[in-house]
Design a protein around this motif. Structure first.
Motif, PDB file in Angstrom:
ATOM      1  N   GLY A  71       0.743  -0.952   0.073  1.00 54.42           N
ATOM      2  CA  GLY A  71       0.407   0.240   0.473  1.00 54.42           C
ATOM      3  C   GLY A  71       0.894   1.075  -0.233  1.00 54.42           C
ATOM      4  O   GLY A  71       0.201   2.337   0.337  1.00 54.42           O
ATOM      5  N   GLY A  72       2.084   1.293  -0.556  1.00 58.34           N
ATOM      6  CA  GLY A  72       2.733   2.371  -0.733  1.00 58.34           C
ATOM      7  C   GLY A  72       3.311   2.757   0.912  1.00 58.34           C
ATOM      8  O   GLY A  72       4.740   3.848   0.802  1.00 58.34           O
ATOM      9  N   ARG A  73       3.510   2.234   1.374  1.00 59.69           N
ATOM     10  CA  ARG A  73       4.436   1.936   2.893  1.00 59.69           C
ATOM     11  C   ARG A  73       5.958   1.800   2.280  1.00 59.69           C
ATOM     12  O   ARG A  73       5.947   1.032   2.166  1.00 59.69           O
ATOM     13  N   ARG A  74       7.045   2.052   3.494  1.00 63.49           N
ATOM     14  CA  ARG A  74       7.655   2.289   3.123  1.00 63.49           C
ATOM     15  C   ARG A  74       8.661   1.183   4.590  1.00 63.49           C
ATOM     16  O   ARG A  74       7.665   1.777   5.387  1.00 63.49           O
ATOM     17  N   THR A  75       9.585   1.190   3.993  1.00 63.45           N
ATOM     18  CA  THR A  75       9.783  -0.537   5.336  1.00 63.45           C
ATOM     19  C   THR A  75      11.244   0.190   5.946  1.00 63.45           C
ATOM     20  O   THR A  75      12.220   0.545   5.561  1.00 63.45           O
ATOM     21  N   TYR A  76      11.684  -0.746   7.410  1.00 61.31           N
ATOM     22  CA  TYR A  76      13.113  -0.177   8.258  1.00 61.31           C
ATOM     23  C   TYR A  76      14.005  -1.285   7.530  1.00 61.31           C
ATOM     24  O   TYR A  76      13.410  -2.072   8.116  1.00 61.31           O
TER      25      TYR A  76
END
Length: 520
Positions: A71-76
């Motif tokens: 969903g367009g989330r950035r991940t660490y």
């Protein structure tokens, strides 16, 4: 200009191994270029505190670009920036992968990388406290031991999985991966045994090994068709470190492809867009794989690891090398199949006797525990590309987690297994409520996209057959190899530290032109 026979970029999981093995020959001079510094922080060595290193100065602290499958989330994306690299901040789980992983590499053209070919290198590196057998070695630099924590919340997961009908397995690196049990760990006396401790520090006694710390590699210098040196910034000054024989990139699956691209080796159109002269047009950075994990979190009245830092536990660690401070968090787990027709597992579980949420960055203010699946054999592929021609700018990283129907089906099946285990008496007896888990069957996929994270296993960005040959030499560039997890054709079924060490052990022999020593 300083000159050596071999110049290794990165003192991480692979670079430490190569430094030690190549410097065994007193007739050669070996240099290691490491962006970080010595591994002196206490949080590195006390196992339970490794997550405190996240977003510290010892962490590259990367982020993905928006992930289309999430969903367009950035991940660490934490990565170790110190001697030992990510082996100095990982969960210390010693898993080699599945026989099928390596046999598929070989059948696809990676000659010399079948399971039979690589097993001697796993065994050569290992000093397993259980002793020697068909699968395990003794006397190697890397101490592999059983966990010394034995937390009851971890035991509850194993018991519940058995109640759900899954078989116990006391050796995931043995005859079969399937089943549930306790992980063996890269620990020595209850403390972390990183590749810095196992390989690099003993090798530093050799006068022919030099480590250039706090030194950032900018690019590999290519003269004609040969790699001749590495441009390095150290203390604000740019210098050139020359390699008479070879430059070896062991900077990891994110940084090794970035360095190749900054050196003119990569997709021609992308390099030209940044004004970088194209030396070789190769698919560097393409084909990345990683394991995507989703952990269910539950509340409990049982004392969890949030109270591990007690004087009693400190005394137990110092006197006996056991107790809560030796916990690697993910003490137990297992390997499962999402479909009955699979011959190898496609789901791996990790279970921790503490809450672990928001990619390991969420506040932990109450007792709890976590367990859940990862997509073990993903079909999705991502990429590492340049964001800027400046060497101090992080690359663009997109994993493409859950962008294939197969991967989405796998994570949903894995979460259903987790919910099945959570419903068993052993978990029901210790859980007092849900902290973070899907509320209904219909919400499983949406929850997985919202709450999941990387399992910290990026691979395949300089893969054998695409960027390097089976001897890990970059195509059409003499004197240049890559030896780290980026060369994996596919991500193995399991935690990737042990396979990375294996690659470096084998690379050392390829560089020296010898075969693996007979297993001890």
């Amino acid at each position: 200009m300083s000159t050596y026979d071999y110049v290794i970029v990165g003192a991480g999981s692979a670079g430490c191994v190569l430094a030690a093995r190549l410097s065994e020959d007193p007739s050669v001079q070996v240099a290691v270029i490491e962006a970080g510094g010595p591994d002196t922080a206490q949080e590195i060595h006390v196992p339970v505190t490794f997550a405190q290193l996240f977003k510290s100065e010892l962490d590259w602290d990367l982020d993905s670009d928006p992930e289309p499958g999430l969903g367009g989330r950035r991940t660490y994306l934490p990565r170790g920036r110190t001697f030992g690299g990510s082996s100095s901040m990982n969960a210390m789980i010693y898993i080699r992968g599945n026989r099928a992983d390596y046999d598929s590499w070989a059948s696809a053209g990676a000659t010399g990388w079948s399971y039979a070919d690589v097993l001697p290198y796993f065994r050569r590196s290992e000093d397993n406290e259980r002793g020697e057998d068909e699968f395990h070695g003794v006397g190697g630099p890397l101490t592999v031991s059983d966990g010394r924590s034995g937390h009851p919340l971890a035991s509850a997961f194993v018991e519940a999985a058995e109640q759900a009908g899954y078989k116990a397995n006391d050796d995931f690196n043995g005859e079969t991966q399937f089943g549930v049990g306790r992980y063996q760990l890269t620990q020595r006396g209850g403390m972390r045994c990183s590749t810095a401790l196992a390989y690099l520090h003993p090798a530093l006694e050799c006068p022919n090994l030099t480590v250039l710390s706090s030194a950032r590699a900018h690019r590999v210098v290519i003269e004609g068709d040969r790699a001749t040196s590495v441009e390095v910034e150290r203390g604000g000054t740019v210098e050139v470190v020359r390699a008479e024989r070879e430059v070896i990139l062991s900077a990891g699956a994110y940084e090794s492809p970035k360095l190749l691209m900054l050196s003119g080796i990569g997709p021609a159109a992308a390099l030209s867009a940044f004004g970088i002269e194209v030396v070789r047009d190769l698919p560097v950075g393409q084909g990345m794989q990683d394991h995507y994990m989703a952990l269910l979190n539950f509340r409990t009245d049982v004392e969890s690891l949030i109270s591990a830092a007690s004087p009693e536990n400190a005394a137990l660690l110092q006197s006996e090398g056991r107790g809560a401070l030796t916990s690697n968090l993910a003490e137990v787990g297992g390997f499962f199949r999402s479909r009955d027709d699979l011959e190898a597992p496609d789901v791996q579980f990790h279970a921790a006797p503490v809450l672990f949420h928001q990619e390991g960055l969420g506040p932990v203010t109450e007792h709890g525990f976590a367990f859940g699946p990862c997509v073990l054999a993903p079909t999705s592929r991502g990429a590492v590309t340049l964001r800027s021609p400046r060497p101090d700018v992080a690359p663009r990283i997109v994993h493409n987690h859950l962008t294939t129907a197969e991967d989405r089906d796998c994570i949903v099946a894995g979460i259903r297994i987790a919910l099945e285990i959570a419903a068993q008496p052993a978990v029901a007896e210790v859980a007092t409520g849900t902290f973070d888990a899907p509320e209904s069957d219909a919400e499983i996929l949406a929850w997985a996209k919202r709450s999941g994270q990387t399992l910290y296993h990026p691979t395949s960005t300089c893969a054998i057959g695409a960027v390097v040959d089976p001897e890990l030499r970059v195509f059409d560039v003499a004197g240049l190899r890559v030896a780290d997890a980026s060369v994996f054709p596919t991500v193995p079924r399991g935690n990737t530290n042990a396979p990375t060490i294996m690659v470096a052990e084998k690379a050392a022999d390829l560089i020296r032109g010898s075969g693996a020593a007979a297993p001890r």
